[in-house]
Motif scaffolding. Structure first.
Motif, PDB file in Angstrom:
ATOM      1  N   ILE A 166      41.573  41.327  37.315  1.00 45.10           N
ATOM      2  CA  ILE A 166      40.221  42.193  37.578  1.00 45.10           C
ATOM      3  C   ILE A 166      39.247  42.055  38.421  1.00 45.10           C
ATOM      4  CG2 ILE A 166      40.934  43.139  35.491  1.00 45.10           C
ATOM      5  CD1 ILE A 166      39.186  42.245  33.653  1.00 45.10           C
ATOM      6  N   PRO A 167      38.770  43.342  38.703  1.00 43.37           N
ATOM      7  CA  PRO A 167      37.711  43.273  39.368  1.00 43.37           C
ATOM      8  C   PRO A 167      36.053  43.798  38.699  1.00 43.37           C
ATOM      9  CG  PRO A 167      38.577  45.695  39.599  1.00 43.37           C
ATOM     10  CD  PRO A 167      38.789  44.731  38.551  1.00 43.37           C
ATOM     11  N   ALA A 194      36.740  38.797  37.529  1.00 41.24           N
ATOM     12  CA  ALA A 194      35.972  39.320  38.728  1.00 41.24           C
ATOM     13  C   ALA A 194      35.235  38.447  38.767  1.00 41.24           C
ATOM     14  CB  ALA A 194      35.731  40.179  40.005  1.00 41.24           C
ATOM     15  N   GLN A 196      32.240  38.117  40.275  1.00 41.43           N
ATOM     16  CA  GLN A 196      30.571  38.859  39.862  1.00 41.43           C
ATOM     17  C   GLN A 196      30.147  38.944  38.692  1.00 41.43           C
ATOM     18  OE1 GLN A 196      32.929  39.088  41.698  1.00 41.43           O
ATOM     19  NE2 GLN A 196      32.396  39.978  43.746  1.00 41.43           N
ATOM     20  N   HIS A 226      40.417  32.970  45.161  1.00 40.36           N
ATOM     21  CA  HIS A 226      41.256  32.144  46.523  1.00 40.36           C
ATOM     22  C   HIS A 226      41.850  30.651  45.646  1.00 40.36           C
ATOM     23  CE1 HIS A 226      36.804  30.409  47.125  1.00 40.36           C
ATOM     24  NE2 HIS A 226      38.440  29.462  47.386  1.00 40.36           N
ATOM     25  N   ALA A 230      44.755  33.281  42.826  1.00 41.13           N
ATOM     26  CA  ALA A 230      45.664  33.224  43.672  1.00 41.13           C
ATOM     27  C   ALA A 230      46.947  32.022  42.996  1.00 41.13           C
ATOM     28  CB  ALA A 230      45.093  32.094  44.879  1.00 41.13           C
ATOM     29  N   PHE A 243      46.586  43.906  39.505  1.00 42.72           N
ATOM     30  CA  PHE A 243      46.230  43.636  39.761  1.00 42.72           C
ATOM     31  C   PHE A 243      45.233  44.702  40.310  1.00 42.72           C
ATOM     32  CE2 PHE A 243      44.149  44.030  44.364  1.00 42.72           C
ATOM     33  CZ  PHE A 243      43.314  42.521  44.115  1.00 42.72           C
ATOM     34  N   GLY A 245      42.463  45.663  42.978  1.00 41.18           N
ATOM     35  CA  GLY A 245      41.031  45.251  43.991  1.00 41.18           C
ATOM     36  C   GLY A 245      41.536  45.790  44.973  1.00 41.18           C
ATOM     37  N   VAL A 249      43.286  41.868  49.689  1.00 39.66           N
ATOM     38  CA  VAL A 249      43.740  40.764  48.591  1.00 39.66           C
ATOM     39  C   VAL A 249      45.378  41.444  47.928  1.00 39.66           C
ATOM     40  CG1 VAL A 249      43.264  39.740  46.395  1.00 39.66           C
ATOM     41  CG2 VAL A 249      41.542  40.462  48.604  1.00 39.66           C
ATOM     42  N   VAL A 253      48.571  39.338  46.781  1.00 39.73           N
ATOM     43  CA  VAL A 253      49.073  38.888  45.347  1.00 39.73           C
ATOM     44  C   VAL A 253      50.150  39.346  45.146  1.00 39.73           C
ATOM     45  CG1 VAL A 253      48.451  39.924  43.458  1.00 39.73           C
ATOM     46  CG2 VAL A 253      47.268  39.759  44.005  1.00 39.73           C
ATOM     47  N   GLU A 268      46.852  47.922  42.026  1.00 45.05           N
ATOM     48  CA  GLU A 268      45.755  49.232  41.852  1.00 45.05           C
ATOM     49  C   GLU A 268      44.195  49.083  43.117  1.00 45.05           C
ATOM     50  OE1 GLU A 268      42.935  51.579  42.067  1.00 45.05           O
ATOM     51  OE2 GLU A 268      42.175  51.032  40.241  1.00 45.05           O
ATOM     52  N   LEU A 269      44.608  49.837  44.393  1.00 40.70           N
ATOM     53  CA  LEU A 269      43.897  49.177  45.220  1.00 40.70           C
ATOM     54  C   LEU A 269      42.999  50.336  45.866  1.00 40.70           C
ATOM     55  CD1 LEU A 269      46.951  47.933  47.191  1.00 40.70           C
ATOM     56  CD2 LEU A 269      45.096  46.475  45.679  1.00 40.70           C
ATOM     57  N   GLY A 270      42.421  49.886  47.225  1.00 39.39           N
ATOM     58  CA  GLY A 270      41.160  51.199  47.621  1.00 39.39           C
ATOM     59  C   GLY A 270      41.762  52.512  47.885  1.00 39.39           C
ATOM     60  N   CYS A 302      36.345  53.057  42.516  1.00 39.43           N
ATOM     61  CA  CYS A 302      37.419  53.351  44.094  1.00 39.43           C
ATOM     62  C   CYS A 302      38.063  54.829  44.279  1.00 39.43           C
ATOM     63  CB  CYS A 302      38.902  52.444  43.440  1.00 39.43           C
ATOM     64  SG  CYS A 302      39.030  52.676  41.409  1.00 39.43           S
ATOM     65  N   ARG A 352      27.542  44.515  52.998  1.00 36.62           N
ATOM     66  CA  ARG A 352      29.081  45.350  53.315  1.00 36.62           C
ATOM     67  C   ARG A 352      28.351  47.474  53.327  1.00 36.62           C
ATOM     68  NH1 ARG A 352      34.985  45.136  52.374  1.00 36.62           N
ATOM     69  NH2 ARG A 352      34.815  46.849  52.827  1.00 36.62           N
TER      70      ARG A 352
HETATM   71  O1  TXE Z   1      37.837  42.617  46.187  1.00 34.16           O
HETATM   72  P1  TXE Z   1      38.973  41.330  46.011  1.00 34.16           P
HETATM   73  P2  TXE Z   1      35.708  42.000  46.778  1.00 34.16           P
HETATM   74  C1  TXE Z   1      37.559  47.696  47.601  1.00 34.16           C
HETATM   75  C2  TXE Z   1      36.001  47.564  47.839  1.00 34.16           C
HETATM   76  C3  TXE Z   1      35.124  46.103  47.698  1.00 34.16           C
HETATM   77  C4  TXE Z   1      36.090  45.404  48.626  1.00 34.16           C
HETATM   78  C5  TXE Z   1      35.765  44.335  48.161  1.00 34.16           C
HETATM   79  O2  TXE Z   1      36.234  48.176  48.755  1.00 34.16           O
HETATM   80  O3  TXE Z   1      33.853  46.650  48.366  1.00 34.16           O
HETATM   81  O4  TXE Z   1      37.754  45.535  47.445  1.00 34.16           O
HETATM   82  O5  TXE Z   1      35.432  43.259  47.142  1.00 34.16           O
HETATM   83  C6  TXE Z   1      40.227  38.658  43.316  1.00 34.16           C
HETATM   84  N1  TXE Z   1      44.134  36.130  44.970  1.00 34.16           N
HETATM   85  N2  TXE Z   1      37.744  47.382  45.484  1.00 34.16           N
HETATM   86  O6  TXE Z   1      35.546  40.967  47.351  1.00 34.16           O
HETATM   87  O7  TXE Z   1      38.686  40.575  46.720  1.00 34.16           O
HETATM   88  C7  TXE Z   1      39.284  38.335  42.997  1.00 34.16           C
HETATM   89  O8  TXE Z   1      38.094  37.886  42.451  1.00 34.16           O
HETATM   90  C8  TXE Z   1      44.429  36.914  43.793  1.00 34.16           C
HETATM   91  C9  TXE Z   1      37.862  48.515  44.876  1.00 34.16           C
HETATM   92  O9  TXE Z   1      35.159  42.142  45.674  1.00 34.16           O
HETATM   93  O10 TXE Z   1      40.289  42.193  46.284  1.00 34.16           O
HETATM   94  C10 TXE Z   1      38.702  39.920  41.893  1.00 34.16           C
HETATM   95  O11 TXE Z   1      38.868  38.485  40.770  1.00 34.16           O
HETATM   96  N3  TXE Z   1      43.100  36.758  43.390  1.00 34.16           N
HETATM   97  C11 TXE Z   1      38.842  47.520  43.890  1.00 34.16           C
HETATM   98  C12 TXE Z   1      39.429  40.489  42.492  1.00 34.16           C
HETATM   99  O12 TXE Z   1      40.533  39.766  43.249  1.00 34.16           O
HETATM  100  C13 TXE Z   1      42.420  37.137  44.803  1.00 34.16           C
HETATM  101  C14 TXE Z   1      37.676  47.504  43.278  1.00 34.16           C
HETATM  102  C15 TXE Z   1      39.130  41.620  43.189  1.00 34.16           C
HETATM  103  O13 TXE Z   1      38.166  40.976  44.331  1.00 34.16           O
HETATM  104  C16 TXE Z   1      42.281  36.981  45.879  1.00 34.16           C
HETATM  105  C17 TXE Z   1      36.890  45.815  44.157  1.00 34.16           C
HETATM  106  C18 TXE Z   1      43.289  35.688  46.092  1.00 34.16           C
HETATM  107  N4  TXE Z   1      43.449  35.417  47.372  1.00 34.16           N
HETATM  108  C19 TXE Z   1      36.753  46.031  45.321  1.00 34.16           C
HETATM  109  N5  TXE Z   1      40.858  36.914  46.310  1.00 34.16           N
HETATM  110  C20 TXE Z   1      39.089  48.607  43.091  1.00 34.16           C
HETATM  111  N6  TXE Z   1      40.730  48.944  43.388  1.00 34.16           N
HETATM  112  O14 TXE Z   1      38.771  49.288  42.140  1.00 34.16           O
HETATM  113  C21 TXE Z   1      40.220  37.734  45.737  1.00 34.16           C
HETATM  114  N7  TXE Z   1      40.469  37.996  44.133  1.00 34.16           N
END
Ligand code: TXE
Length: 500
Positions: A166-167, A194, A196, A226, A230, A243, A245, A249, A253, A268-270, A302, A352
């Protein structure tokens, strides 16, 4: 825009002591095997507030082992739906009882507004658990009208061990909207919050134990994507990965799931959602909604409606209102009840967003307001509005995930449908008009998973939520989301004692 430098009005809010900083595996808080820890940072100041156990592959293995045992031999999948419901309702009540502490944890960890957390997001997280608790005893298959002398029916069984990644933008809502249906279905799980925002997830783990959710059913492994993330997506003993994020990513996944045990995934992505305003609306009201559509949760949403298309007849009037209203939008400490926008979640996200703003300036968009960090310690950015934005500019194409709006002018319905769809994403869209024909035509023509007509962010636990195109697939919330955690088993047997 006003910047608050602190107010006595919120000095009484008790910022809680952080109680849980270890991994939650098999019902116990434990250190990571490596003993490593990572820092959790308060985005209001950039200062470290806690050292959190850093889970890696070996820790994920332990958590999956516990979840597997709980699924294969433990009580949770075997309880009646009524019993699961009772325990989940207790869990929801405990969330409500701890609403202030949870809201404060999300504020210090993620820069989220305390007032919104306390009055909306945490109560809604509890309701999400209640909603699915109510479904736990209503999961059933169907009786089939077979073409031969066979009695045929389906069973809907829990899918098994689920990995939730989760994010950070809605740590509480994301946690409960994923965990709720999985618990109701009878699954066991490993959740990776996440890096963060790990604090509230660990607190929910503690509450789940108090509620009586058996050991091993809900495990939380904090750590980086990662490594820990991962390890979840490539794990051979996880039956499903959910997932939320980034699209980037999400692709990793899915690749890892395919390369390991072919587990199903939901993503559920961007997004880059259009907010479309037609000439016939009340400009004053719609301006408030448009601002909220981009700036809510400091734009870290998102479904942010950050591509604002305005029909030419009201364009100039809309801009005047927008500038007027953005001046009343207060950026400041998320504990201050007068503040509308707190700090961005972390330094990365802050930088960013600022780099996207620089792209906008360089590529020729005109800055109407903001465009820079706000003048205080921490990761605060001024609400930023660009006009003269062309569809092919970076700020019009990429998800910024910050308080940045692009305003674009359009003439006709056909034109705006084409431009609104001109994105790789398809998460949501807003349509503001009083003309039913236009509302119907546009809502059916936009390729997105959620359409809001004359409203925005009109979320409801009953409303399934998810994307088209590169915004992913699978639905959270609503009864549809339960399906992700169930699989259908077909059973057939002869009606009469006939040889088959
Ligand atoms: O996202 P990540 P980030 C978008 C938004 C944001 C950008 C970057 O545009 O600016 O993504 O954010 C886990 N294998 N969204 O870098 O990396 C990570 O630890 C498995 C949209 O924070 O995608 C976290 O738990 N998992 C979004 C989760 O993925 C991995 C919400 C999200 O992180 C991984 C967040 C890997 N290789 C960001 N790498 C939405 N849809 O609401 C990272 N993670």
């Amino acid at each position: 825009m006003t910047v608050q430098n602190g107010s006595a009005e919120y000095s009484h809010i008790n910022i809680p002591k952080i109680k849980f900083t270890k991994l939650f595996i098999n019902g116990h808080f434990v250190d990571s095997i490596s003993g490593k820890r990572f820092e959790s940072v308060d985005p209001r100041s950039g200062e470290v507030i806690a050292d959190i156990a850093e889970g890696e592959k070996e820790d994920v293995d332990l958590a999956v082992k516990a979840a597997r045992e709980a699924f294969d031999n433990g009580p949770w999948p075997r309880l009646t739906g009524c019993e699961r419901r009772r325990i989940m309702l207790k869990f929801a009540d405990l969330i409500d009882e701890n609403v202030e502490e949870l809201a404060a944890l999300d504020a210090i960890d993620g820069g989220k507004l305390y007032k919104i957390g306390k009055t909306m997001e945490i109560p809604s997280a509890a309701e999400s658990i209640r909603y699915f608790a109510g479904a736990a005893d209503k999961i059933h298959g169907s009786t089939l009208k077979m073409s031969r002398e066979l009695h045929g029916y389906t069973l809907r069984e829990p899918i098994g061990v689920v990995g939730h990644i989760i994010p950070w933008n809605f740590p509480s809502l994301m946690f409960t909207m994923k965990v709720g249906p999985a618990l109701a279905a009878g699954c066991t799980m490993v959740v990776k919050p996440a890096e963060q925002t790990p604090l509230s997830a660990l607190y929910y783990a503690h509450l789940s134990k108090l509620a009586g959710i058996p050991d091993g059913v809900l495990n939380v492994v904090t750590g980086y994507g990662h490594t820990a993330g991962a390890a979840i997506s490539s794990h051979m003993d996880i039956d499903k990965v959910c997932f939320t994020g980034s699209t980037e990513v999400g692709r990793l996944v899915m690749q890892a799931a395919a390369a390991s045990n072919l587990k199903p995934v939901s993503l559920e992505l961007g997004g880059k959602s259009p907010f479309i305003i037609f000439d016939d609306v009340d400009v004053d009201k719609v301006t408030d909604l448009a601002l909220l559509g981009t700036l809510y949760n400091k734009g870290e949403v998102c479904v942010a409606g950050s591509r604002v298309f305005v029909q030419e007849g009201i364009y100039d009037k809309f801009l005047v209102k927008l500038v007027e209203k953005v001046k009343t939008w207060v950026v400041g400490d998320p504990f201050d009840p007068n503040v509308h926008q707190g700090p961005q979640v972390d330094k990365n996200q802050y930088e960013r967003i600022l780099s996207f703003i620089e792209h906008g300036k360089r590529e020729g968009a005109t800055l109407l307001t903001g465009g820079k960090p706000s003048d205080r310690k921490g990761y605060y950015i001024e609400p930023t509005i660009f006009i003269d934005v062309a569809d092919d500019m970076t700020i019009a194409k990429e998800e910024i995930f910050g308080p940045v709006m692009s305003v674009m002018k359009f003439k006709t319905v056909e034109e705006v449908i084409k431009r609104a769809n001109g994105t790789k994403y398809g998460l949501a869209a807003g349509i503001m008009t009083n003309d039913l024909n236009i509302a119907n035509t546009v809502s059916r023509s936009i390729r997105a998973g959620v359409i809001w007509i004359n409203c925005y962010f009109a979320f409801d636990r009953d409303l399934p939520y998810g994307g088209y195109k590169m915004s992913g697939f699978g639905r959270d919330m609503g009864m549809e989301s339960l399906d992700k955690y169930l699989q259908v088993k077909s059973v057939a047997m002869p009606i009469y004692d006939s040889p088959w």
